[in-house]
Design a protein around this motif. Structure first.
Motif, PDB file in Angstrom:
ATOM      1  N   SER A  59       0.883  -1.177   0.000  1.00  0.00           N
ATOM      2  CA  SER A  59       0.000   0.000   0.000  1.00  0.00           C
ATOM      3  C   SER A  59       0.914   1.219   0.000  1.00  0.00           C
ATOM      4  O   SER A  59       1.855   1.288   0.792  1.00  0.00           O
ATOM      5  CB  SER A  59      -0.924   0.021   1.220  1.00  0.00           C
ATOM      6  N   ASP A  60       0.647   2.121  -0.920  1.00  0.00           N
ATOM      7  CA  ASP A  60       1.526   3.281  -1.087  1.00  0.00           C
ATOM      8  C   ASP A  60       0.783   4.547  -0.652  1.00  0.00           C
ATOM      9  O   ASP A  60      -0.452   4.584  -0.662  1.00  0.00           O
ATOM     10  CB  ASP A  60       1.943   3.401  -2.565  1.00  0.00           C
ATOM     11  N   VAL A  61       1.550   5.547  -0.295  1.00  0.00           N
ATOM     12  CA  VAL A  61       0.968   6.859   0.037  1.00  0.00           C
ATOM     13  C   VAL A  61       1.215   7.735  -1.181  1.00  0.00           C
ATOM     14  O   VAL A  61       2.356   8.011  -1.525  1.00  0.00           O
ATOM     15  CB  VAL A  61       1.645   7.442   1.288  1.00  0.00           C
ATOM     16  N   THR A  62       0.153   8.147  -1.840  1.00  0.00           N
ATOM     17  CA  THR A  62       0.339   8.766  -3.154  1.00  0.00           C
ATOM     18  C   THR A  62       0.014  10.257  -3.200  1.00  0.00           C
ATOM     19  O   THR A  62       0.049  10.858  -4.266  1.00  0.00           O
ATOM     20  CB  THR A  62      -0.528   8.042  -4.218  1.00  0.00           C
ATOM     21  N   LEU A  63      -0.318  10.840  -2.049  1.00  0.00           N
ATOM     22  CA  LEU A  63      -0.648  12.271  -2.057  1.00  0.00           C
ATOM     23  C   LEU A  63      -0.136  12.919  -0.773  1.00  0.00           C
ATOM     24  O   LEU A  63      -0.709  12.710   0.303  1.00  0.00           O
ATOM     25  CB  LEU A  63      -2.171  12.443  -2.178  1.00  0.00           C
ATOM     26  N   GLN A  64       0.955  13.667  -0.887  1.00  0.00           N
ATOM     27  CA  GLN A  64       1.532  14.313   0.304  1.00  0.00           C
ATOM     28  C   GLN A  64       1.827  15.783   0.012  1.00  0.00           C
ATOM     29  O   GLN A  64       2.839  16.111  -0.607  1.00  0.00           O
ATOM     30  CB  GLN A  64       2.827  13.614   0.724  1.00  0.00           C
ATOM     31  N   ILE A  65       0.923  16.633   0.459  1.00  0.00           N
ATOM     32  CA  ILE A  65       1.117  18.076   0.316  1.00  0.00           C
ATOM     33  C   ILE A  65       0.880  18.710   1.697  1.00  0.00           C
ATOM     34  O   ILE A  65      -0.210  18.582   2.253  1.00  0.00           O
ATOM     35  CB  ILE A  65       0.143  18.670  -0.733  1.00  0.00           C
ATOM     36  N   PRO A  66       1.906  19.337   2.255  1.00  0.00           N
ATOM     37  CA  PRO A  66       1.765  19.818   3.645  1.00  0.00           C
ATOM     38  C   PRO A  66       1.208  21.228   3.778  1.00  0.00           C
ATOM     39  O   PRO A  66       1.401  22.069   2.905  1.00  0.00           O
ATOM     40  CB  PRO A  66       3.221  19.812   4.132  1.00  0.00           C
ATOM     41  N   ASP A  67       0.566  21.463   4.900  1.00  0.00           N
ATOM     42  CA  ASP A  67       0.261  22.818   5.343  1.00  0.00           C
ATOM     43  C   ASP A  67       1.214  23.090   6.511  1.00  0.00           C
ATOM     44  O   ASP A  67       1.089  22.473   7.580  1.00  0.00           O
ATOM     45  CB  ASP A  67      -1.201  22.889   5.808  1.00  0.00           C
ATOM     46  N   CYS A  68       2.175  23.975   6.301  1.00  0.00           N
ATOM     47  CA  CYS A  68       3.205  24.236   7.325  1.00  0.00           C
ATOM     48  C   CYS A  68       2.988  25.576   8.014  1.00  0.00           C
ATOM     49  O   CYS A  68       3.936  26.142   8.579  1.00  0.00           O
ATOM     50  CB  CYS A  68       4.603  24.203   6.700  1.00  0.00           C
ATOM     51  N   ALA A  69       1.763  26.092   7.944  1.00  0.00           N
ATOM     52  CA  ALA A  69       1.506  27.440   8.473  1.00  0.00           C
ATOM     53  C   ALA A  69       1.895  27.566   9.945  1.00  0.00           C
ATOM     54  O   ALA A  69       2.457  28.578  10.365  1.00  0.00           O
ATOM     55  CB  ALA A  69       0.038  27.791   8.280  1.00  0.00           C
ATOM     56  N   LYS A  70       1.611  26.522  10.723  1.00  0.00           N
ATOM     57  CA  LYS A  70       1.885  26.594  12.172  1.00  0.00           C
ATOM     58  C   LYS A  70       3.393  26.785  12.413  1.00  0.00           C
ATOM     59  O   LYS A  70       3.800  27.637  13.208  1.00  0.00           O
ATOM     60  CB  LYS A  70       1.390  25.299  12.833  1.00  0.00           C
ATOM     61  N   PHE A  71       4.207  26.012  11.702  1.00  0.00           N
ATOM     62  CA  PHE A  71       5.665  26.114  11.881  1.00  0.00           C
ATOM     63  C   PHE A  71       6.185  27.456  11.360  1.00  0.00           C
ATOM     64  O   PHE A  71       7.028  28.099  11.982  1.00  0.00           O
ATOM     65  CB  PHE A  71       6.362  24.949  11.184  1.00  0.00           C
ATOM     66  N   ARG A  72       5.663  27.864  10.207  1.00  0.00           N
ATOM     67  CA  ARG A  72       6.123  29.143   9.632  1.00  0.00           C
ATOM     68  C   ARG A  72       5.788  30.304  10.551  1.00  0.00           C
ATOM     69  O   ARG A  72       6.588  31.213  10.736  1.00  0.00           O
ATOM     70  CB  ARG A  72       5.499  29.351   8.260  1.00  0.00           C
ATOM     71  N   GLN A  73       4.599  30.250  11.126  1.00  0.00           N
ATOM     72  CA  GLN A  73       4.216  31.340  12.039  1.00  0.00           C
ATOM     73  C   GLN A  73       5.101  31.369  13.270  1.00  0.00           C
ATOM     74  O   GLN A  73       5.470  32.426  13.777  1.00  0.00           O
ATOM     75  CB  GLN A  73       2.752  31.192  12.461  1.00  0.00           C
ATOM     76  N   ALA A  74       5.476  30.189  13.762  1.00  0.00           N
ATOM     77  CA  ALA A  74       6.287  30.130  14.982  1.00  0.00           C
ATOM     78  C   ALA A  74       7.729  30.556  14.739  1.00  0.00           C
ATOM     79  O   ALA A  74       8.395  31.068  15.639  1.00  0.00           O
ATOM     80  CB  ALA A  74       6.249  28.714  15.549  1.00  0.00           C
ATOM     81  N   THR A  75       8.233  30.334  13.518  1.00  0.00           N
ATOM     82  CA  THR A  75       9.676  30.507  13.298  1.00  0.00           C
ATOM     83  C   THR A  75      10.047  31.486  12.194  1.00  0.00           C
ATOM     84  O   THR A  75      11.198  31.910  12.111  1.00  0.00           O
ATOM     85  CB  THR A  75      10.310  29.153  12.909  1.00  0.00           C
ATOM     86  N   GLY A  76       9.114  31.764  11.283  1.00  0.00           N
ATOM     87  CA  GLY A  76       9.439  32.590  10.113  1.00  0.00           C
ATOM     88  C   GLY A  76      10.194  31.810   9.035  1.00  0.00           C
ATOM     89  O   GLY A  76      10.611  32.379   8.028  1.00  0.00           O
ATOM     90  N   TRP A  77      10.345  30.499   9.231  1.00  0.00           N
ATOM     91  CA  TRP A  77      11.090  29.666   8.272  1.00  0.00           C
ATOM     92  C   TRP A  77      10.382  29.608   6.915  1.00  0.00           C
ATOM     93  O   TRP A  77       9.158  29.552   6.846  1.00  0.00           O
ATOM     94  CB  TRP A  77      11.214  28.246   8.831  1.00  0.00           C
TER      95      TRP A  77
END
Ligand SMILES: C[C@H]1O[C@H](OP(=O)(O)OP(=O)(O)OC[C@H]2O[C@@H](n3cnc4c(=O)[nH]c(N)nc43)[C@H](O)[C@@H]2O)[C@@H](O)[C@@H](O)C1=O
Length: 328
Positions: free
Chosen positions: A282-300
């Motif tokens: 079984s494969d994982v075929t759709l991986q698109i992240p929402d990184c808003a939480k990390f970006r808000q915390a760090t500005g990365w």
């Protein structure tokens, strides 16, 4: 006083880049410690081996981990050691679960027994989310877990342990769910490296011009490992213990599109052949992240263009085969 930073798995892909990044900060107050198993190759850290404190440690041996933690007394721990290849987890599920879950328990218990209070980074993974539906991307931290491999289950375990040890014992643990990352030194089994390595072998004349592939339809969002380790450093300085953060790149494409980008970097004419042994139960075929939480915390923000990441990876393998040829 010097700060002791411990990187478990420093001989690996991400661990070695993290050590490089910390050295690049030129902070004379940091001492880098790393663990290696007695069999681990050290070529990824050969260039810095004189500057780090390298400790033999077997994560599955509680005494070994306790001795390590008692002697280093780290201020910051990056727990990067793991069995990280999804495909292997199907053929060696028990080893994967033991290494990733029991290894993490041994580490967290050793911290408790040493009565120290380091900031601890635990690496969960985007794999915990498993196969998401189209209306569930970009994936947020609140996404339901539907793990699709023993590796993913092991990371669910690690993720939950991080939460529980924070809750029960007040350990200062910050968890990441990192999405796919790549770059020079990436292990040869992972898709970007597997493809780049084959191209380099074909160019070097040691492989027929046929490139073996698995499922080319999977969508991944690629980050560069050098952006990744910069994110990890920000994480332990700016993020909140007890919290979990998605981190990932900003370039999403199918694995087939990634292959085409690599193929455009060589003059060789190469045929593509699907190898059934590379297809997962079984494969994982759709991986698109929402990184808003990390970006808000760090500005990365990711900074390295994906073309550079792929070119550097391909050149890494070209150099590898050029050096091998010279030695022969
Ligand atoms: C975040 C997560 O990221 C990584 O896990 P992964 O995404 O499974 O990585 P991969 O490079 O093995 O596969 C990516 C995709 O590519 C497809 N694929 C096609 N052809 C080949 C092929 O030839 N080799 C491989 N390996 N995959 C292939 C394969 O079927 C899959 O859909 C690990 O770092 C993991 O530790 C982690 O935590």
């Amino acid at each position: 006083m010097k700060k002791n930073v411990l990187i478990t798995g420093i001989t690996g892909f991400v661990g070695s880049h993290l050590a490089d990044y910390i050295f690049s900060l030129n902070d004379g107050n940091i001492e880098i410690h790393g663990t290696r198993r007695w069999r681990s190759p050290v070529e990824n850290i050969e260039h810095i081996i004189e500057k780090i404190q390298l400790h033999y440690c077997e994560l599955l041996d509680a005494k070994s981990v306790q001795d390590l933690i008692a002697s280093v007394r780290p201020d910051i721990i990056f727990h990067l050691a793991a069995q990280s290849y999804v495909m292997t987890s199907f053929s060696a599920p028990v080893n994967t679960l033991e290494t990733n879950i029991c290894g993490t328990v041994n580490l967290l218990e050793a911290v408790r027994y040493a009565k120290i209070d380091p900031v601890i980074h635990i690496c969960s993974s985007s794999e915990v989310y498993g196969q998401v539906r189209e209306n569930e991307v970009p994936i947020r931290e609140s996404q339901l877990f539907r793990p699709a491999s023993p590796y993913a289950v092991s990371k669910v375990g690690e993720d939950m342990l991080a939460f529980q040890y924070g809750l029960s014992y007040g350990l200062r643990i910050i968890t990441t769910r990192m999405f796919t990352h790549t770059g020079p030194r990436r292990g040869e089994v992972f898709v970007t490296s597997a493809f780049a390595r084959q191209i380099a072998r074909i160019e070097a004349g040691i492989q027929e011009p046929v490139l073996k592939v698995g499922n080319l339809e999977s969508v991944r969002t690629f980050a560069d490992v050098r952006d990744t380790v910069r994110a990890y450093w920000l994480l332990v300085h700016k993020c909140k213990p007890g919290e979990v953060y998605n981190i990932g790149g900003s370039v999403s494409m199918t694995v087939g599109d990634m292959l085409n980008k690599l193929l455009s970097m060589t003059d060789k004419k190469i045929a593509i052949k699907v190898d059934p042994a590379l297809l997962r139960p079984s494969d994982v075929t759709l991986q698109i992240p929402d990184c808003a939480k990390f970006r808000q915390a760090t500005g990365w923000e990711p900074e390295i263009p994906f073309e550079k990441t792929l070119k550097d990876l391909l050149d890494f393998w070209r150099d590898y085969y050029a050096r091998r040829k010279k030695r022969a």
